[in-house]
Design a protein around this motif. Structure first.
Motif, PDB file in Angstrom:
ATOM      1  N   ALA A  23      37.855  32.919  41.364  1.00 54.22           N
ATOM      2  CA  ALA A  23      38.219  32.484  40.012  1.00 54.22           C
ATOM      3  C   ALA A  23      38.502  30.982  39.999  1.00 54.22           C
ATOM      4  O   ALA A  23      38.094  30.268  39.069  1.00 54.22           O
ATOM      5  CB  ALA A  23      39.436  33.261  39.516  1.00 54.22           C
ATOM      6  N   LYS A  24      39.194  30.504  41.027  1.00 54.59           N
ATOM      7  CA  LYS A  24      39.475  29.062  41.123  1.00 54.59           C
ATOM      8  C   LYS A  24      38.175  28.265  41.137  1.00 54.59           C
ATOM      9  O   LYS A  24      38.035  27.257  40.434  1.00 54.59           O
ATOM     10  CB  LYS A  24      40.287  28.770  42.386  1.00 54.59           C
ATOM     11  CG  LYS A  24      40.494  27.274  42.664  1.00 54.59           C
ATOM     12  CD  LYS A  24      41.346  27.060  43.886  1.00 54.59           C
ATOM     13  CE  LYS A  24      40.639  27.405  45.169  1.00 54.59           C
ATOM     14  NZ  LYS A  24      39.558  26.466  45.496  1.00 54.59           N
ATOM     15  N   ASP A  25      37.225  28.722  41.949  1.00 54.58           N
ATOM     16  CA  ASP A  25      35.935  28.020  42.045  1.00 54.58           C
ATOM     17  C   ASP A  25      35.187  28.039  40.715  1.00 54.58           C
ATOM     18  O   ASP A  25      34.439  27.108  40.403  1.00 54.58           O
ATOM     19  CB  ASP A  25      35.073  28.659  43.141  1.00 54.58           C
ATOM     20  CG  ASP A  25      35.669  28.469  44.535  1.00 54.58           C
ATOM     21  OD1 ASP A  25      36.503  27.553  44.685  1.00 54.58           O
ATOM     22  OD2 ASP A  25      35.311  29.239  45.441  1.00 54.58           O
ATOM     23  N   ALA A  26      35.393  29.097  39.931  1.00 49.97           N
ATOM     24  CA  ALA A  26      34.693  29.205  38.649  1.00 49.97           C
ATOM     25  C   ALA A  26      35.186  28.177  37.637  1.00 49.97           C
ATOM     26  O   ALA A  26      34.492  27.873  36.656  1.00 49.97           O
ATOM     27  CB  ALA A  26      34.854  30.617  38.084  1.00 49.97           C
ATOM     28  N   PHE A  27      36.391  27.639  37.868  1.00 55.71           N
ATOM     29  CA  PHE A  27      36.942  26.653  36.929  1.00 55.71           C
ATOM     30  C   PHE A  27      36.413  25.237  37.162  1.00 55.71           C
ATOM     31  O   PHE A  27      36.723  24.333  36.384  1.00 55.71           O
ATOM     32  CB  PHE A  27      38.473  26.633  37.018  1.00 55.71           C
ATOM     33  CG  PHE A  27      39.131  27.757  36.277  1.00 55.71           C
ATOM     34  CD1 PHE A  27      39.095  27.816  34.895  1.00 55.71           C
ATOM     35  CD2 PHE A  27      39.782  28.767  36.968  1.00 55.71           C
ATOM     36  CE1 PHE A  27      39.707  28.859  34.207  1.00 55.71           C
ATOM     37  CE2 PHE A  27      40.401  29.809  36.295  1.00 55.71           C
ATOM     38  CZ  PHE A  27      40.358  29.859  34.914  1.00 55.71           C
ATOM     39  N   ALA A  45      37.343  31.406  32.598  1.00 50.45           N
ATOM     40  CA  ALA A  45      36.448  30.382  33.162  1.00 50.45           C
ATOM     41  C   ALA A  45      35.009  30.501  32.677  1.00 50.45           C
ATOM     42  O   ALA A  45      34.115  29.856  33.215  1.00 50.45           O
ATOM     43  CB  ALA A  45      36.489  30.450  34.689  1.00 50.45           C
ATOM     44  N   GLY A  46      34.753  31.351  31.694  1.00 47.87           N
ATOM     45  CA  GLY A  46      33.400  31.442  31.145  1.00 47.87           C
ATOM     46  C   GLY A  46      32.653  32.708  31.487  1.00 47.87           C
ATOM     47  O   GLY A  46      31.612  33.008  30.912  1.00 47.87           O
ATOM     48  N   LYS A  99      35.230  39.541  29.851  1.00 49.58           N
ATOM     49  CA  LYS A  99      36.147  39.801  28.740  1.00 49.58           C
ATOM     50  C   LYS A  99      36.856  38.507  28.352  1.00 49.58           C
ATOM     51  O   LYS A  99      37.254  37.731  29.227  1.00 49.58           O
ATOM     52  CB  LYS A  99      37.203  40.844  29.132  1.00 49.58           C
ATOM     53  CG  LYS A  99      36.664  42.255  29.319  1.00 49.58           C
ATOM     54  CD  LYS A  99      37.792  43.217  29.663  1.00 49.58           C
ATOM     55  CE  LYS A  99      37.267  44.634  29.864  1.00 49.58           C
ATOM     56  NZ  LYS A  99      38.364  45.559  30.255  1.00 49.58           N
ATOM     57  N   ASN A 100      37.002  38.280  27.061  1.00 43.72           N
ATOM     58  CA  ASN A 100      37.806  37.156  26.554  1.00 43.72           C
ATOM     59  C   ASN A 100      37.452  35.826  27.211  1.00 43.72           C
ATOM     60  O   ASN A 100      38.306  35.154  27.804  1.00 43.72           O
ATOM     61  CB  ASN A 100      39.299  37.449  26.742  1.00 43.72           C
ATOM     62  CG  ASN A 100      39.735  38.707  26.027  1.00 43.72           C
ATOM     63  OD1 ASN A 100      39.215  39.045  24.966  1.00 43.72           O
ATOM     64  ND2 ASN A 100      40.678  39.426  26.616  1.00 43.72           N
ATOM     65  N   GLU A 101      36.179  35.467  27.144  1.00 41.06           N
ATOM     66  CA  GLU A 101      35.703  34.180  27.649  1.00 41.06           C
ATOM     67  C   GLU A 101      35.874  34.014  29.155  1.00 41.06           C
ATOM     68  O   GLU A 101      36.014  32.902  29.662  1.00 41.06           O
ATOM     69  CB  GLU A 101      36.413  33.014  26.932  1.00 41.06           C
ATOM     70  CG  GLU A 101      36.178  32.985  25.435  1.00 41.06           C
ATOM     71  CD  GLU A 101      36.833  31.773  24.792  1.00 41.06           C
ATOM     72  OE1 GLU A 101      37.402  30.952  25.515  1.00 41.06           O
ATOM     73  OE2 GLU A 101      36.758  31.658  23.569  1.00 41.06           O
ATOM     74  N   GLY A 102      35.870  35.107  29.879  1.00 39.00           N
ATOM     75  CA  GLY A 102      36.014  34.996  31.326  1.00 39.00           C
ATOM     76  C   GLY A 102      35.646  36.272  32.044  1.00 39.00           C
ATOM     77  O   GLY A 102      35.209  37.253  31.442  1.00 39.00           O
ATOM     78  N   ALA A 103      35.840  36.253  33.372  1.00 37.53           N
ATOM     79  CA  ALA A 103      35.547  37.421  34.207  1.00 37.53           C
ATOM     80  C   ALA A 103      36.807  38.263  34.368  1.00 37.53           C
ATOM     81  O   ALA A 103      37.927  37.745  34.361  1.00 37.53           O
ATOM     82  CB  ALA A 103      35.037  36.971  35.567  1.00 37.53           C
ATOM     83  N   CYS A 104      36.600  39.560  34.520  1.00 40.00           N
ATOM     84  CA  CYS A 104      37.726  40.489  34.708  1.00 40.00           C
ATOM     85  C   CYS A 104      37.391  41.430  35.874  1.00 40.00           C
ATOM     86  O   CYS A 104      36.338  42.086  35.868  1.00 40.00           O
ATOM     87  CB  CYS A 104      37.974  41.292  33.440  1.00 40.00           C
ATOM     88  SG  CYS A 104      39.269  42.546  33.606  1.00 40.00           S
ATOM     89  N   PHE A 105      38.246  41.440  36.881  1.00 39.27           N
ATOM     90  CA  PHE A 105      38.079  42.332  38.030  1.00 39.27           C
ATOM     91  C   PHE A 105      39.171  43.386  37.976  1.00 39.27           C
ATOM     92  O   PHE A 105      40.356  43.064  37.923  1.00 39.27           O
ATOM     93  CB  PHE A 105      38.151  41.556  39.330  1.00 39.27           C
ATOM     94  CG  PHE A 105      36.922  40.729  39.624  1.00 39.27           C
ATOM     95  CD1 PHE A 105      35.906  41.232  40.423  1.00 39.27           C
ATOM     96  CD2 PHE A 105      36.787  39.466  39.088  1.00 39.27           C
ATOM     97  CE1 PHE A 105      34.772  40.491  40.679  1.00 39.27           C
ATOM     98  CE2 PHE A 105      35.656  38.712  39.334  1.00 39.27           C
ATOM     99  CZ  PHE A 105      34.650  39.225  40.131  1.00 39.27           C
TER     100      PHE A 105
END
Length: 345
Positions: free
Chosen positions: A251-255, A284-285, A333-339
């Protein structure tokens, strides 16, 4: 096919095979003898099948080529425990009922799986060392400042006992923090031998302590919604820690290059009757739809060759499914990834 032809085919199959009548072994093929390290069929025939077949405490099943296999353990002649999967077929001959048990040795597969877990853990080591360096930078700087201050006071002969005690207490506090940091990272690389009675919120808090500095440097805030009560369950602590850190690091890398909005990761928990859940989402998109179904495949990576091995999420999936009897899934979901990580109690 006559008896001699049957025995020839029977003894030349790749799978181990047992034929059982009323719980007793009445025939065994050569492949099975090799797996169990016996030399003669007479050593096995006539014995109870339960003497060499040990079911797992919780039944584990694997589907392959439209067939269902059960995961069990075998006991070899030397007393070694051998992981295996079996498939049982009921047969009837001359009004007698038999069970034909097909067995495949999983030893080599388990060894490869263990190596992949280790490779995944080692791939994270560079990131971990970087995190240690950054977490140590501030306390080292503070220790250096405290020592310089004390030396200065000694040189100008202007010091008092309370000042010295305060500065030394500060140095001791920083050293304790640095020691605790090393213990956290050292424990991360230890292999779990036994499950521990532990709380998934506690494991997540360890992960957050380990990655806090790196996330602050990248202006990423983490909202950890740990206000609901979660039961303690038996887990391989370090393996779950590895999964959480891997997902958070991804997730950090995705930002990267997404500095036009508030960077945030949210962690939530759910307590259900048979499972517990950890839900990690970001803004993060999201993940491209065309690769969403591939991200858990082995050696699939969205990163370049220098920054990604492609085994991180694959090993997360393997660990959760094999060692926690759970599931992991990804969605947008909501403008980002969800795990969503689901763990069986």
């Amino acid at each position: 096919m006559d008896t001699k032809q049957f025995e020839c085919f029977f003894d030349n199959t790749i799978e181990g095979i047992l034929i059982i009548e009323d719980g007793f072994i009445i025939n065994i093929n050569q492949a099975m003898l090799d797996i169990l390290k016996y030399t003669n069929k007479s050593e096995i025939i006539g014995n109870l099948a339960t003497g060499i077949l040990i079911p797992t405490i919780h039944h584990k099943y694997l589907e392959y080529n439209n067939a269902t296999f059960e995961e069990i353990s075998l006991i070899s002649k030397d007393g070694d425990i051998i992981p295996a999967i079996i498939r049982i077929k009921d047969i009837k001959e001359n009004n007698k009922k038999y069970k034909m048990v097909f067995i495949q040795n999983l030893t080599e597969l388990k060894e490869k799986e263990s190596l992949l877990i280790e490779q995944s853990r080692m791939a994270a080591m560079g990131e971990m060392i970087s995190m240690i360096a950054h977490q140590w930078r501030q306390p080292l700087s503070s220790i250096g400042t405290a020592i310089s201050n004390l030396k200065f006071r000694i040189n100008i002969k202007k010091y008092d006992e309370k000042t010295f005690e305060k500065k030394l207490d500060d140095v001791e506090k920083y050293l304790e923090y640095m020691s605790a940091t090393i213990d956290d990272f050292r424990n991360f690389f230890k292999r779990d031998k036994e499950k521990e009675l532990v709380n998934i919120q506690y494991i997540t808090s360890i992960a957050l302590d380990m990655i806090q500095e790196a996330f602050e440097r990248n202006n990423i805030s983490i909202v950890n919604k740990n206000d609901i009560k979660i039961e303690n369950i038996y887990l391989y602590k370090n393996e779950l820690l590895q999964v959480i850190i891997n997902i958070l690091t991804n997730a950090k890398d995705a930002f990267i290059n997404k500095k036009d909005k508030k960077n945030q990761i949210t962690i939530e928990y759910k307590e259900l009757k048979k499972v517990q859940k950890i839900i990690i989402s970001d803004n993060a998109g999201g993940i491209k739809e065309e690769i969403l179904e591939k991200i858990f495949d082995p050696y699939f990576s969205t990163k370049d060759n220098q920054n990604g091995t492609g085994i991180g999420l694959y090993m997360c999936k393997t660990i959760i499914e094999k060692h926690f009897e759970g599931k992991i899934k990804a969605s947008n979901k909501n403008e980002g990834a969800c795990f969503e990580i689901t763990i069986s109690k």
